[in-house]
Design a protein around this motif. Structure first.
Motif, PDB file in Angstrom:
ATOM      1  N   ALA A   1      75.892   0.231 103.690  1.00  0.00           N
ATOM      2  CA  ALA A   1      76.069  -0.264 105.054  1.00  0.00           C
ATOM      3  C   ALA A   1      75.296   0.603 106.047  1.00  0.00           C
ATOM      4  CB  ALA A   1      77.549  -0.310 105.421  1.00  0.00           C
ATOM      5  N   LEU A   2      75.340   1.911 105.852  1.00  0.00           N
ATOM      6  CA  LEU A   2      74.595   2.819 106.731  1.00  0.00           C
ATOM      7  C   LEU A   2      73.093   2.591 106.599  1.00  0.00           C
ATOM      8  CD1 LEU A   2      76.661   6.107 106.276  1.00  0.00           C
ATOM      9  CD2 LEU A   2      76.368   4.814 108.406  1.00  0.00           C
ATOM     10  N   LEU A   3      72.609   2.431 105.373  1.00  0.00           N
ATOM     11  CA  LEU A   3      71.185   2.184 105.153  1.00  0.00           C
ATOM     12  C   LEU A   3      70.741   0.878 105.804  1.00  0.00           C
ATOM     13  CD1 LEU A   3      70.863   3.347 101.450  1.00  0.00           C
ATOM     14  CD2 LEU A   3      69.795   4.406 103.447  1.00  0.00           C
ATOM     15  N   GLU A   4      71.577  -0.155 105.704  1.00  0.00           N
ATOM     16  CA  GLU A   4      71.255  -1.438 106.334  1.00  0.00           C
ATOM     17  C   GLU A   4      71.227  -1.307 107.852  1.00  0.00           C
ATOM     18  OE1 GLU A   4      73.745  -4.613 104.925  1.00  0.00           O
ATOM     19  OE2 GLU A   4      73.370  -4.069 102.837  1.00  0.00           O
ATOM     20  N   GLU A   5      72.194  -0.581 108.400  1.00  0.00           N
ATOM     21  CA  GLU A   5      72.243  -0.397 109.845  1.00  0.00           C
ATOM     22  C   GLU A   5      71.023   0.392 110.340  1.00  0.00           C
ATOM     23  OE1 GLU A   5      75.364   0.976 113.312  1.00  0.00           O
ATOM     24  OE2 GLU A   5      76.016   0.981 111.230  1.00  0.00           O
ATOM     25  N   ILE A   6      70.643   1.421 109.592  1.00  0.00           N
ATOM     26  CA  ILE A   6      69.453   2.204 109.945  1.00  0.00           C
ATOM     27  C   ILE A   6      68.222   1.300 109.937  1.00  0.00           C
ATOM     28  CG2 ILE A   6      67.885   4.014 109.114  1.00  0.00           C
ATOM     29  CD1 ILE A   6      70.460   5.506 108.158  1.00  0.00           C
ATOM     30  N   ALA A   7      68.096   0.465 108.921  1.00  0.00           N
ATOM     31  CA  ALA A   7      66.943  -0.434 108.821  1.00  0.00           C
ATOM     32  C   ALA A   7      66.886  -1.400 110.005  1.00  0.00           C
ATOM     33  CB  ALA A   7      66.987  -1.203 107.500  1.00  0.00           C
ATOM     34  N   VAL A   8      68.032  -1.940 110.405  1.00  0.00           N
ATOM     35  CA  VAL A   8      68.073  -2.871 111.535  1.00  0.00           C
ATOM     36  C   VAL A   8      67.671  -2.160 112.824  1.00  0.00           C
ATOM     37  CG1 VAL A   8      69.634  -4.228 113.006  1.00  0.00           C
ATOM     38  CG2 VAL A   8      69.756  -4.445 110.524  1.00  0.00           C
ATOM     39  N   LEU A   9      68.219  -0.978 113.043  1.00  0.00           N
ATOM     40  CA  LEU A   9      67.895  -0.228 114.257  1.00  0.00           C
ATOM     41  C   LEU A   9      66.421   0.158 114.295  1.00  0.00           C
ATOM     42  CD1 LEU A   9      71.083   2.019 114.398  1.00  0.00           C
ATOM     43  CD2 LEU A   9      70.455   0.242 116.060  1.00  0.00           C
ATOM     44  N   GLU A  10      65.890   0.604 113.162  1.00  0.00           N
ATOM     45  CA  GLU A  10      64.475   0.980 113.113  1.00  0.00           C
ATOM     46  C   GLU A  10      63.573  -0.231 113.341  1.00  0.00           C
ATOM     47  OE1 GLU A  10      64.295   3.040 109.350  1.00  0.00           O
ATOM     48  OE2 GLU A  10      64.446   4.981 110.369  1.00  0.00           O
ATOM     49  N   GLN A  11      63.974  -1.391 112.819  1.00  0.00           N
ATOM     50  CA  GLN A  11      63.189  -2.607 113.048  1.00  0.00           C
ATOM     51  C   GLN A  11      63.201  -2.967 114.532  1.00  0.00           C
ATOM     52  OE1 GLN A  11      61.092  -4.289 111.290  1.00  0.00           O
ATOM     53  NE2 GLN A  11      60.778  -5.867 112.835  1.00  0.00           N
ATOM     54  N   ARG A  12      64.343  -2.856 115.178  1.00  0.00           N
ATOM     55  CA  ARG A  12      64.429  -3.139 116.611  1.00  0.00           C
ATOM     56  C   ARG A  12      63.548  -2.179 117.405  1.00  0.00           C
ATOM     57  NH1 ARG A  12      70.868  -4.372 117.423  1.00  0.00           N
ATOM     58  NH2 ARG A  12      70.861  -6.365 116.334  1.00  0.00           N
ATOM     59  N   LEU A  13      63.534  -0.919 116.986  1.00  0.00           N
ATOM     60  CA  LEU A  13      62.683   0.068 117.660  1.00  0.00           C
ATOM     61  C   LEU A  13      61.204  -0.285 117.503  1.00  0.00           C
ATOM     62  CD1 LEU A  13      64.507   3.407 116.849  1.00  0.00           C
ATOM     63  CD2 LEU A  13      63.952   2.547 119.128  1.00  0.00           C
ATOM     64  N   ARG A  14      60.821  -0.715 116.294  1.00  0.00           N
ATOM     65  CA  ARG A  14      59.418  -1.094 116.067  1.00  0.00           C
ATOM     66  C   ARG A  14      59.032  -2.280 116.944  1.00  0.00           C
ATOM     67  NH1 ARG A  14      60.618   0.508 110.868  1.00  0.00           N
ATOM     68  NH2 ARG A  14      61.303  -1.541 110.196  1.00  0.00           N
ATOM     69  N   VAL A  15      59.915  -3.264 117.029  1.00  0.00           N
ATOM     70  CA  VAL A  15      59.624  -4.456 117.818  1.00  0.00           C
ATOM     71  C   VAL A  15      59.545  -4.114 119.304  1.00  0.00           C
ATOM     72  CG1 VAL A  15      60.571  -6.677 118.576  1.00  0.00           C
ATOM     73  CG2 VAL A  15      60.593  -6.073 116.151  1.00  0.00           C
TER      74      VAL A  15
ATOM     75  N   SER B   1      65.870   2.192 123.841  1.00  0.00           N
ATOM     76  CA  SER B   1      65.091   2.902 122.828  1.00  0.00           C
ATOM     77  C   SER B   1      65.724   4.254 122.505  1.00  0.00           C
ATOM     78  CB  SER B   1      63.651   3.074 123.302  1.00  0.00           C
ATOM     79  OG  SER B   1      62.911   3.805 122.362  1.00  0.00           O
ATOM     80  N   LYS B   2      66.108   4.984 123.532  1.00  0.00           N
ATOM     81  CA  LYS B   2      66.761   6.283 123.327  1.00  0.00           C
ATOM     82  C   LYS B   2      68.091   6.109 122.603  1.00  0.00           C
ATOM     83  CE  LYS B   2      64.765   8.760 127.230  1.00  0.00           C
ATOM     84  NZ  LYS B   2      65.020   9.429 128.504  1.00  0.00           N
ATOM     85  N   LEU B   3      68.850   5.077 122.998  1.00  0.00           N
ATOM     86  CA  LEU B   3      70.141   4.811 122.360  1.00  0.00           C
ATOM     87  C   LEU B   3      69.950   4.495 120.879  1.00  0.00           C
ATOM     88  CD1 LEU B   3      73.207   4.241 122.437  1.00  0.00           C
ATOM     89  CD2 LEU B   3      72.602   1.888 123.063  1.00  0.00           C
ATOM     90  N   TYR B   4      69.011   3.610 120.559  1.00  0.00           N
ATOM     91  CA  TYR B   4      68.769   3.249 119.165  1.00  0.00           C
ATOM     92  C   TYR B   4      68.297   4.458 118.361  1.00  0.00           C
ATOM     93  CZ  TYR B   4      69.206  -1.779 120.134  1.00  0.00           C
ATOM     94  OH  TYR B   4      69.658  -3.023 120.473  1.00  0.00           O
ATOM     95  N   THR B   5      67.439   5.270 118.954  1.00  0.00           N
ATOM     96  CA  THR B   5      66.959   6.468 118.268  1.00  0.00           C
ATOM     97  C   THR B   5      68.118   7.406 117.963  1.00  0.00           C
ATOM     98  OG1 THR B   5      64.791   6.275 119.315  1.00  0.00           O
ATOM     99  CG2 THR B   5      65.397   8.437 118.452  1.00  0.00           C
ATOM    100  N   ARG B   6      69.005   7.590 118.932  1.00  0.00           N
ATOM    101  CA  ARG B   6      70.176   8.440 118.720  1.00  0.00           C
ATOM    102  C   ARG B   6      71.091   7.848 117.646  1.00  0.00           C
ATOM    103  NH1 ARG B   6      73.009   8.275 123.445  1.00  0.00           N
ATOM    104  NH2 ARG B   6      74.736   7.166 122.519  1.00  0.00           N
ATOM    105  N   MET B   7      71.252   6.532 117.664  1.00  0.00           N
ATOM    106  CA  MET B   7      72.098   5.880 116.661  1.00  0.00           C
ATOM    107  C   MET B   7      71.523   6.050 115.264  1.00  0.00           C
ATOM    108  SD  MET B   7      73.171   2.449 118.789  1.00  0.00           S
ATOM    109  CE  MET B   7      74.120   1.706 117.478  1.00  0.00           C
ATOM    110  N   VAL B   8      70.199   5.963 115.125  1.00  0.00           N
ATOM    111  CA  VAL B   8      69.563   6.172 113.824  1.00  0.00           C
ATOM    112  C   VAL B   8      69.831   7.600 113.346  1.00  0.00           C
ATOM    113  CG1 VAL B   8      67.343   6.406 112.631  1.00  0.00           C
ATOM    114  CG2 VAL B   8      67.786   4.407 114.057  1.00  0.00           C
TER     115      VAL B   8
END
Length: 69
Positions: free
Chosen positions: A18-32, A46-53
């Motif tokens: 679940a953590l790996l999936e969440e990281i992947a989703v957040l990183e994809q959102r950051l890339r987009v 962007s800062k929030l997503y980076t912190r969440m990752v």
């Protein structure tokens, strides 16, 4: 129960997945979105997503340490 094997999944393994999936989703959102958004809102997200990752990666590392303890 694992959908492909029919066996039960270990709770720590399920949590790690679940953590790996969440990281992947957040990183994809950051890339987009891009790291440097066009407006203050995008930069804040962007800062929030980076912190969440970073937090999820730490949780994953803690989980892996606990599994070997």
């Amino acid at each position: 129960m694992h959908p492909k094997t029919g066996r039960g999944t270990h709770p720590a393994s399920a949590t790690a997945n679940a953590l790996l999936e969440e990281i992947a989703v957040l990183e994809q959102r950051l890339r987009v979105m891009g790291v440097d958004g066009d407006c203050a809102y995008e930069r804040a997200i962007s800062k929030l997503y980076t912190r969440m990752v970073e937090e999820r990666r730490q949780q994953l590392a803690d989980l892996q340490l606990a599994a070997y303890a």
